[in-house]
Design a protein around this motif. Structure first.
Motif, short mmCIF file in Angstrom:
data_model
loop_
_atom_site.label_atom_id
_atom_site.label_comp_id
_atom_site.label_asym_id
_atom_site.label_seq_id
_atom_site.Cartn_x
_atom_site.Cartn_y
_atom_site.Cartn_z
N ALA A 74 0.83 -1.22 0.00
CA ALA A 74 0.00 0.00 0.00
C ALA A 74 0.85 1.26 0.00
N ARG A 75 1.95 1.25 0.76
CA ARG A 75 2.73 2.48 0.96
C ARG A 75 3.84 2.65 -0.07
N TYR A 76 4.48 1.57 -0.46
CA TYR A 76 5.71 1.70 -1.26
C TYR A 76 5.64 1.11 -2.67
N ARG A 77 4.46 0.65 -3.07
CA ARG A 77 4.32 0.14 -4.44
C ARG A 77 3.09 0.75 -5.12
N LYS A 78 2.86 2.03 -4.85
CA LYS A 78 1.66 2.70 -5.37
C LYS A 78 1.61 2.73 -6.89
N GLU A 79 2.77 2.87 -7.52
CA GLU A 79 2.79 2.91 -8.99
C GLU A 79 2.27 1.62 -9.59
N LEU A 80 2.42 0.51 -8.86
CA LEU A 80 2.01 -0.78 -9.40
C LEU A 80 0.52 -1.07 -9.21
N HIS A 81 -0.13 -0.33 -8.30
CA HIS A 81 -1.56 -0.60 -8.06
C HIS A 81 -2.44 0.64 -8.13
N GLY A 82 -1.86 1.76 -8.54
CA GLY A 82 -2.68 2.95 -8.74
C GLY A 82 -3.13 3.63 -7.47
N VAL A 89 8.66 22.07 -5.97
CA VAL A 89 8.39 20.94 -6.87
C VAL A 89 7.33 21.34 -7.90
N GLU A 90 6.32 22.08 -7.44
CA GLU A 90 5.27 22.56 -8.34
C GLU A 90 5.88 23.39 -9.46
N ALA A 91 6.85 24.23 -9.11
CA ALA A 91 7.50 25.09 -10.12
C ALA A 91 8.28 24.25 -11.13
N LEU A 92 8.89 23.17 -10.66
CA LEU A 92 9.64 22.29 -11.56
C LEU A 92 8.72 21.39 -12.37
N GLY A 93 7.52 21.13 -11.81
CA GLY A 93 6.58 20.19 -12.43
C GLY A 93 6.69 18.83 -11.78
N TRP A 94 5.57 18.29 -11.27
CA TRP A 94 5.60 17.02 -10.55
C TRP A 94 6.08 15.88 -11.44
N ALA A 95 5.55 15.81 -12.65
CA ALA A 95 5.91 14.71 -13.55
C ALA A 95 7.39 14.77 -13.92
N GLU A 96 7.89 15.99 -14.22
CA GLU A 96 9.29 16.16 -14.61
C GLU A 96 10.21 15.84 -13.43
N THR A 97 9.83 16.31 -12.23
CA THR A 97 10.66 16.05 -11.05
C THR A 97 10.72 14.55 -10.75
N ALA A 98 9.57 13.88 -10.85
CA ALA A 98 9.54 12.43 -10.61
C ALA A 98 10.45 11.71 -11.58
N LYS A 99 10.42 12.15 -12.85
CA LYS A 99 11.27 11.53 -13.88
C LYS A 99 12.75 11.71 -13.56
N ARG A 100 13.11 12.93 -13.14
CA ARG A 100 14.52 13.23 -12.85
C ARG A 100 15.00 12.52 -11.58
N CYS A 101 14.07 12.26 -10.68
CA CYS A 101 14.43 11.53 -9.44
C CYS A 101 14.42 10.01 -9.65
N GLY A 102 13.82 9.57 -10.75
CA GLY A 102 13.77 8.14 -11.03
C GLY A 102 12.72 7.38 -10.25
N VAL A 103 11.64 8.07 -9.88
CA VAL A 103 10.55 7.42 -9.15
C VAL A 103 9.22 7.79 -9.81
N GLY A 104 8.15 7.11 -9.41
CA GLY A 104 6.82 7.46 -9.88
C GLY A 104 6.30 8.68 -9.14
N GLU A 105 5.29 9.30 -9.71
CA GLU A 105 4.74 10.52 -9.08
C GLU A 105 4.13 10.24 -7.70
N PRO A 106 3.41 9.12 -7.50
CA PRO A 106 2.89 8.84 -6.15
C PRO A 106 3.99 8.77 -5.10
N THR A 107 5.12 8.11 -5.44
CA THR A 107 6.25 8.02 -4.50
C THR A 107 6.83 9.39 -4.23
N LEU A 108 6.92 10.21 -5.27
CA LEU A 108 7.44 11.58 -5.10
C LEU A 108 6.56 12.37 -4.14
N ARG A 109 5.25 12.29 -4.30
CA ARG A 109 4.33 13.05 -3.44
C ARG A 109 4.45 12.60 -1.98
#
Length: 716
Positions: free
Chosen positions: A36-44, A588-608
């Protein structure tokens, strides 16, 4: 045939890919809190409740598939498995449907029908059941089956045996059983009458009838208990005429001399076999439904009770009231360590009450007590009055009535004896009450959830199913809050994802032998705690003593590199993070959530989740909830008058209403019709255990100690 993943996808309205991912993660041995906590990208982003529902249904569907195969194998071994029957078994959506299809092939105890078959009457039964238009009269056919050696001496004997066989065939017909089951579920009614001429708590059910579709879960459980205690006679009223009509449509063929005979056999099969069997099934299904609803309600209440905001950082005095044995007293420091204990006797007389206040005043001054926690059991009213007098004299104190349900269970347990070998049972209970105010979650995890007292008919529930459901709630709460690995008890640690009772004890033994943990990685040194267990538990264990700020948060070690990249991208370093990063979301909002997640190498749910943790490292989600009510005065039942407006704390939420603690010894009831101004199916749609609510007093029955409250149209 639909796959299990596709069935779950349809039932839960979740994409099939997510379902497949969760099934794979579970099969790999991952825990639900970790998923539930650490695999959010896999289950939405499915929450704990949805994942537990998925897991329960997955187990049911797998059991169903296993049973299908067992049934087909058994029928195949008899040489009777046809393609159509195999397809019907594969298409059966419930265990009940599979068992209906298996019923004709199941090994039975000797019945009237099996005896008739042993007498060679099955061919006669088949001929009559075919109801051919050119058949002679049944009596004529029966003469051909006479066999005195087998006990078929007369035509009547032959016809009786054939009737028994046909009755059993009809009773075993899967389609008929399914049709009647659906009919009874919509047209049946559950009724009850008084079993004895005696008043009881079941008086509401002494002349009761309710259609099954309108039957409430609490009514089913009350009727079951009343029947078990022999106060009620309970029965199902089923529509016999409609049932026989459905059977006739299925089995009768007009125009045959055998039709009347088959109709009579069908009626016998219904009255003697089908109706009693389906009544037992329906009663069992109703009980299962009510149990599941009660368990769900218990779990719903348990979660907010466990998640009550702690009253941290204060020396607390716990009072366990009592008459004969006196009032047990325990003073604990801000971490829950016992500083002092005593026993006072405020109910023995005015002199003893004064002595009790003097003794407690000395303890308050000596240890700097800020709050008093009073158990709400026997003699709590007198103890509360004493506490209020103490507060008036000493000043600077407040108190709270604490639900002491389960405290005596804990204090007499081996766990309490191990934790407090120097104290007797009664003093342990006072310690537990004090700690319940300081940190409800840490203390309540030591107690069997059934003993906590926020359920309905919990002692009637299937123990295994109840334990599973409540254990899941406890686990979810503990992992949602996180656990300080350097202060947590073994009872708390064993609820952390990936840990067992043994590894929890090993963690405590390791820190006692080696001092506090200083990094998360150090946890890997604990005996029998391997990489898989570490992966599951690490994110839920906090290490406040660590120099690595991420060890104080819910950020998983697998994401540390991503978190450090995030800090760099947003212009921060670890020293900044230690103070909390209130501006991080904006950056993060200024950088863009999707772009920041990509640069960090994680999914957006994990980033949030990462950002939320870094805004306030070590945050406790319970601190965001309304604080509990701490009082300095006391109300008596006779002080209550209709129209009074009070604040209270929700203690229990059940099907028909809400029990609210308004500061008198007896909780008041807000009936479901008085919870809010619009229609609701259940009070839990509006309130939860621990909520602070504003109520108006409707009525007070001092004799029966009943308080009727309303949350509707409460004056401002």
């Amino acid at each position: 045939m639909a796959t299990i993943a596709s069935i779950l996808s349809r039932e839960l309205s979740v994409p099939e890919t997510y379902i497949e991912n969760v099934i794979r993660l579970l099969d790999e041995g991952n825990t639900l809190p970790f998923i539930a906590r650490y695999r959010k990208e896999l289950h939405g982003g499915m929450d704990d409740t949805a994942l537990r529902t998925l897991e329960t249904r997955l187990q049911y569907l797998r059991n169903l598939e296993a049973r299908r195969q067992e049934v087909k194998a058994s029928i195949e071994a008899q040489g009777k498995l046809t393609g159509d029957l195999s397809a019907a078994i594969d298409a059966a959506g419930t265990l009940a449907e599979v068992e209906d299809l298996y019923r004709p092939y199941k090994q039975k105890r000797r019945t009237r029908a099996t005896v008739a078959k042993e007498k060679g009457l099955e061919p006669l039964a088949q001929l009559l059941f075919s109801q051919g238009r050119n058949l002679p009269a049944p009596e004529v056919l029966a003469k051909q089956s006479l066999d005195p050696e087998k006990g078929v001496e007369t035509v009547e004997d032959a016809l009786a045996g054939a009737s028994d066989i046909i009755a059993e065939w009809i009773s075993d017909d899967a389609d008929i059983r399914k049709t009647l089951r659906q009919l009874f579920e919509t047209k049946g009614a559950l009724t009850s009458k008084a079993a004895k001429d005696e008043d009881s708590v079941y008086r509401l059910y002494y002349d009761f009838s309710q259609p099954l579709p309108k039957l409430q879960s609490h009514q089913i459980l009350a009727l079951n208990r009343g029947e078990r205690e022999e106060f009620l006679k309970v029965s199902l009223e089923l529509p016999r005429d409609l049932a026989l009509e459905r059977i006739s449509r299925r089995v009768l063929k007009p125009g045959s001399q055998a039709t009347a005979f088959v109709r009579a056999a069908a009626e016998d099969g219904y009255d003697r076999l089908l109706e009693p069997s389906l009544e037992r099934e329906l009663r069992s299904a109703l009980t299962d439904r009510a149990n599941e609803a009660a368990i769900a309600n218990f779990a719903l209440n348990l979660k907010p009770l466990l998640m009550q905001p702690p009253v941290k950082g204060h020396v607390t005095m716990g009072l366990d009231p009592g008459y004969r044995m006196g009032c047990k007293v325990a003073v604990v420091d801000a971490t829950g360590k016992v500083l002092d204990t005593a026993v006072v006797y405020p109910t023995y007389g005015e002199k003893q009450k004064e002595e009790a206040i003097a003794k407690l005043s000395a303890l308050v001054r000596r240890h700097g007590v800020s709050h008093i926690a009073i158990g709400n059991g026997t003699a709590s009213r007198e103890t509360e009055q004493m506490a209020v007098e103490l507060i008036r004299r000493v000043g600077g104190l407040s108190y709270m009535m604490v639900n002491e349900a389960g405290a005596s269970v804990y204090s007499a347990s081996p766990l309490a004896a191990e934790e407090f070998p120097q104290f007797d049972v009664n003093l342990r209970s006072a310690v537990s009450i004090a700690r319940r105010l300081q940190d409800p979650l840490a203390e309540l995890v030591k107690i069997d959830p059934k003993a906590i007292g926020v359920g309905q008919y919990q002692h009637d529930m299937p123990p295994k199913r109840l334990d599973e459901a409540l254990g899941g709630v406890v686990e979810d709460c503990v992992n949602a809050v996180g656990v300080d690995v350097n202060t947590a008890s073994p009872s708390l640690l064993k609820k952390v994802a990936g840990l067992t009772a043994a590894t929890a004890k090993n963690i405590v033994a390791y820190r006692e032998a080696n001092g506090p943990f200083t990094t998360r990685k150090q946890i890997l040194k604990v005996p029998k705690l391997g990489p898989k267990a570490f992966e599951q538990c690490a994110g839920f264990l906090r290490v406040p003593e660590s120099a690595q700020v991420l060890d104080h948060t819910g950020v998983h070690p697998e994401s540390y590199a991503a978190a450090e990249t995030l800090l760099t991208l947003c212009g921060y370093d670890q020293k900044d993070a230690a103070q909390g990063l209130a501006e991080l979301p904006k950056r993060v909002e200024a950088l863009g959530w999707a772009e920041t997640a990509k640069r960090c190498g994680v999914g957006e749910p994990t980033l949030r989740d990462m950002v939320k943790e870094l805004v306030k490292p070590g945050r406790d989600p319970r601190d965001e909830l309304p604080a509990p009510i701490l009082r300095t005065d006391v109300l008596e039942l006779q002080d209550l008058k209709p129209g009074m407006v009070l604040f209270g704390t929700v203690r229990n939420v059940i099907d028909f209403g809400v029990f609210v603690d308004i500061g008198v010894h007896q909780d008041g009831l807000v009936h479901i019709s008085k919870v809010c101004n619009h229609f609701i199916r259940h009070p839990s749609e509006v309130v939860a255990v621990g909520d602070v609510v504003k109520v108006v007093v409707l009525d007070v029955d001092e004799k029966k100690k009943r308080i009727s409250l309303s949350m509707r149209d409460v004056p401002k």
